[in-house]
Design an enzyme around this catalytic site. Structure first.
Site, PDB file in Angstrom:
ATOM      1  N   ARG A  51       0.856  -1.200   0.000  1.00  0.00           N
ATOM      2  CA  ARG A  51       0.000   0.000   0.000  1.00  0.00           C
ATOM      3  C   ARG A  51       0.884   1.239   0.000  1.00  0.00           C
ATOM      4  NH1 ARG A  51      -1.427   1.649   4.631  1.00  0.00           N
ATOM      5  NH2 ARG A  51      -2.156  -0.364   5.398  1.00  0.00           N
ATOM      6  N   TYR A 103     -16.745  17.940 -14.110  1.00  0.00           N
ATOM      7  CA  TYR A 103     -17.106  16.530 -14.107  1.00  0.00           C
ATOM      8  C   TYR A 103     -18.178  16.258 -13.047  1.00  0.00           C
ATOM      9  CZ  TYR A 103     -16.566  11.496 -13.761  1.00  0.00           C
ATOM     10  OH  TYR A 103     -16.808  10.149 -13.732  1.00  0.00           O
ATOM     11  N   ASP A 175      -7.696  20.115 -12.721  1.00  0.00           N
ATOM     12  CA  ASP A 175      -8.002  18.806 -13.306  1.00  0.00           C
ATOM     13  C   ASP A 175      -7.624  18.881 -14.786  1.00  0.00           C
ATOM     14  OD1 ASP A 175      -9.244  16.614 -14.529  1.00  0.00           O
ATOM     15  OD2 ASP A 175     -10.911  16.592 -13.109  1.00  0.00           O
ATOM     16  N   LYS A 200      -8.645   8.142 -18.793  1.00  0.00           N
ATOM     17  CA  LYS A 200      -9.023   8.777 -20.051  1.00  0.00           C
ATOM     18  C   LYS A 200      -7.815   8.804 -20.998  1.00  0.00           C
ATOM     19  CE  LYS A 200     -12.713   9.224 -17.564  1.00  0.00           C
ATOM     20  NZ  LYS A 200     -13.045  10.417 -16.785  1.00  0.00           N
TER      21      LYS A 200
HETATM   22  C1  LIG Z   1     -13.512  10.726 -15.481  1.00  0.00           C
HETATM   23  C2  LIG Z   1     -13.152  12.008 -14.858  1.00  0.00           C
HETATM   24  C3  LIG Z   1     -12.861  12.091 -13.482  1.00  0.00           C
HETATM   25  C4  LIG Z   1     -13.001  10.910 -12.544  1.00  0.00           C
HETATM   26  O1  LIG Z   1     -12.081   9.926 -12.839  1.00  0.00           O
HETATM   27  P1  LIG Z   1     -12.340   8.331 -12.625  1.00  0.00           P
HETATM   28  O2  LIG Z   1     -11.080   7.740 -13.111  1.00  0.00           O
HETATM   29  O3  LIG Z   1     -13.548   7.970 -13.431  1.00  0.00           O
HETATM   30  O4  LIG Z   1     -12.577   8.141 -11.164  1.00  0.00           O
HETATM   31  C5  LIG Z   1     -12.468  13.323 -12.984  1.00  0.00           C
HETATM   32  N1  LIG Z   1     -12.365  14.411 -13.778  1.00  0.00           N
HETATM   33  C6  LIG Z   1     -12.645  14.372 -15.095  1.00  0.00           C
HETATM   34  C7  LIG Z   1     -12.509  15.597 -15.925  1.00  0.00           C
HETATM   35  C8  LIG Z   1     -13.051  13.172 -15.683  1.00  0.00           C
HETATM   36  O5  LIG Z   1     -13.345  13.136 -16.986  1.00  0.00           O
END
Ligand SMILES: *Cc1c(COP(=O)(O)O)cnc(C)c1O
Length: 384
Positions: A51, A103, A175, A200
């Site tokens: 961990r 998001y 983000d 993504k």
């Molecule tokens: C998908 C997404 C998240 C969350 O990420 P996960 O990997 O699905 O937990 C956060 N911010 C943005 C802009 C996203 O597209």
């Protein structure tokens, strides 16, 4: 490899990755282990328990730090786990100023989870960063932005936010999931923490859920590493390996995402049934000048509305596409189509989302890297 002065394309392939010291394997092994043997208590090779540390994760963390032009990176089991760790830097009564188009899961964790712990979130329009000043109080601790925003593809001035954050001793979190480090490196513009859903573009192949944080400040890294280890939302080594492999082709994938995105955005703009087309690369995009200043390309994320904003007509389009698969998520090699109002952003009340421009017929495309002619033909038959 140390990240040195190599260009991004080279760092994507080599940063953090060394041949395996025991076999010479060129690919980082998947260290599928929960613990590490010690010669005597405390006498170990830097690894005690998985961990806390894992060599596959370490390689990925070094890679991520290098490609975001940061000093440190920390990986998590998902983008939301990374988000959760950042908000845990805060205390009851602290306040956060958040861009209002973001998001849906981020909105949800803020309003449905951390609001219960006494943290206050102000969701505001940041297309003009001066709006932030109105919401500053002595309790404000953090500014949280997503740029380009999801799904309305607004652009927020990162350097402008950073100036306000520095002047008021706040952390600026950005983000960077939509842009990826190929298009934008927010630490270079003054952000304190870069957040990724590596699910993504970084992973890029729709085969892994993963999250990451990148930062420069070592004290901040220590606080976040403490949360990573204490709360335990760490990724498994196989998931780290998949992201590490995905990163190696980020630049070639992103080039094609950008080309296909531009061609499709222009096609949609000339379509008689299409209302608005939201794409960062249009010169008449309200924040195109800022986009040009902080981004190196405009990506393959496009949203559009239908002329009469009819929900049923939008549903028909979503049913009819064949190459564009109806699915949540984005950033993979295959093209996806989605309906934010009923899918990714269903947790936002209708009134709130319409006020912000997220109307009923809004359709979001994550343009993949297929042949663009085939993608256009698919949209043509679906829109009619
Ligand atoms: C998908 C997404 C998240 C969350 O990420 P996960 O990997 O699905 O937990 C956060 N911010 C943005 C802009 C996203 O597209």
């Amino acid at each position: 490899m140390s990240s040195g002065n190599y260009k991004l394309e080279t760092k994507l392939i080599h940063a953090g990755v060394e041949p395996d010291p025991t076999t010479g394997a060129i690919m980082t092994p998947i260290y599928q282990t929960s613990t590490y043997v010690q010669a005597a208590p405390g006498d170990h090779k830097g690894y005690e328990y998985a961990r806390t540390q894992n060599p596959t994760r370490d390689a990925l963390q070094k890679s991520l730090a290098a490609i975001e032009n940061g000093n440190f990176a920390l990986c998590f089991g998902s983008g939301m786990a990374a988000t959760d760790a950042v908000i845990k830097l805060l205390h009851p009564e602290d306040e956060v100023i958040v861009s209002n188009d973001l998001y849906g899961g981020t909105y949800r964790i803020m309003t449905k989870v951390f609001a219960n712990y006494g943290i206050k979130f102000h969701f505001i329009d940041m297309s003009d960063v001066a709006n932030i000043n109105q919401y500053l109080t002595s309790k404000t601790k953090m500014i949280w932005i997503e740029t380009p925003t999801n799904p309305l593809l607004n652009v927020i001035d990162i350097a402008g936010c950073a100036e306000i954050a520095k002047a008021n001793n706040l952390l600026l979190v950005c983000d960077n999931t939509f842009a990826s480090p190929f298009l934008q490196t927010p630490l270079d513009h003054g952000a304190d923490i870069v957040l990724h859903s590596a699910t993504k573009y970084l992973g890029g192949h729709s085969d892994v859920v993963h999250g990451a944080l990148i930062m420069n400040d070592s004290e901040l890294e220590q606080r976040l590493r403490f949360i990573q280890n204490s709360c335990g939302a760490v990724p498994g080594p196989h998931d780290c390996w998949l992201v590490l492999r995905g990163i190696k082709t980020l630049h070639v994938r992103m080039e094609r995402h950008c080309q296909n995105g531009e061609t499709i955005a222009k096609y949609l703009r000339n379509h008689p049934k299409v209302g608005k087309v939201l794409w960062v690369g249009f010169e008449d995009h309200p924040n195109h000048a800022i986009a040009k200043k902080q981004m190196r390309g405009f990506g393959g994320m496009i949203s559009f509305t239908l002329k009469n904003d009819d929900l049923n007509e939008a549903m028909e389009v979503l049913k009819k596409t064949k190459l564009f698969s109806l699915a949540e998520s984005l950033g993979g090699v295959e093209s996806l189509i989605g309906h934010p109002a009923t899918m990714t952003h269903a947790s936002i009340p209708r009134e709130d989302r319409i006020k912000n421009g997220l109307v009923d017929s809004l359709i979001r495309l994550s343009v993949g890297i297929e042949a663009v002619e085939d993608l256009i033909e698919d949209l043509a038959q679906a829109i009619g």
